[in-house]
Design an enzyme around this catalytic site. Sequence first.
Site: not given
Ligand code: TA6
Length: 269
Positions: A43, A66, A138, A181, A240
Amino acid sequence: MLPGGDSALVALQGAQVLSWVKGGQEQLFLSPHAAHDGHTPIRGGIPVCFPQFNQRGPLVKHGFARTLAWQASADEACVDGDGLRLTLRLQDNAATRAVWPHAFAAELGVWLQPAALTVALTVHNTGDAPLAFTAALHTYLRVDEVTETTLSGLEGLVYWDAVADTHPRQQGALAFGGELDRVYPRPAQAMELHAGGQPRLRILQDPAWADTVVWNPGPVLCARLADMRADGYRHMLCVEAAAIDAPVVLAAQGRWQAAQRLAHLPRME
Ligand code: TA6
């Protein structure tokens, strides 16, 4: 590390940039509760989502890149102009072919320059049939307080609000506080992040990244994320560079490359 002290740290898992320090200050958010076990998504930093964005397909959320170990060798770190460049590689193997039956070679190039960080994803279709993918860098930007942060450059664009499932037009700069989002078309000009009324970062993405995603979980969703502190949403903002609404289609032996560039902006006096 550069002679001036700027530095970047990249994990082999996911080729994920975990840290970018400029002028003694961390520019990326990395959750203190992030997993570092070699296979759980980390994260923070700059996760590489490939070959699927989010849950838009049958693969694991945000794709397998990832969570896999990429390769980096010493001769792939070099001086480039006024900066340092590192290249990491991932190619198909039995595990990736079991879930995604394509031959590919992906590269992540990380280029650290004084006051700037450029990350470029390259995908080479090494097979003899076309393939299609969606992807994103991301990027988790570190902010002192998201409610005092604004993002400009997306004004006038019609976006998908994934929380409300609506398609409004962006009015003015984005401000933050609750869950947000959104998927925008890539803006023609650079975006600018301002923090506490001061310019902080210029964010540029190559045209091949046709979309821009902006995400902050806000307090309620953040409290449900096991790898975030309850107040973690206040200190991060994801901006992103993405290719999601129209999947990238690569012919046999075709190659695709796109970069996101983060450039520090000096404070106003
Ligand atoms: O990029 C935004 C997103 O797709 C959100 O919808 C949210 O789920 C985020 O990514 C984080 O995703 P993750 O799987 O890393 O918790």
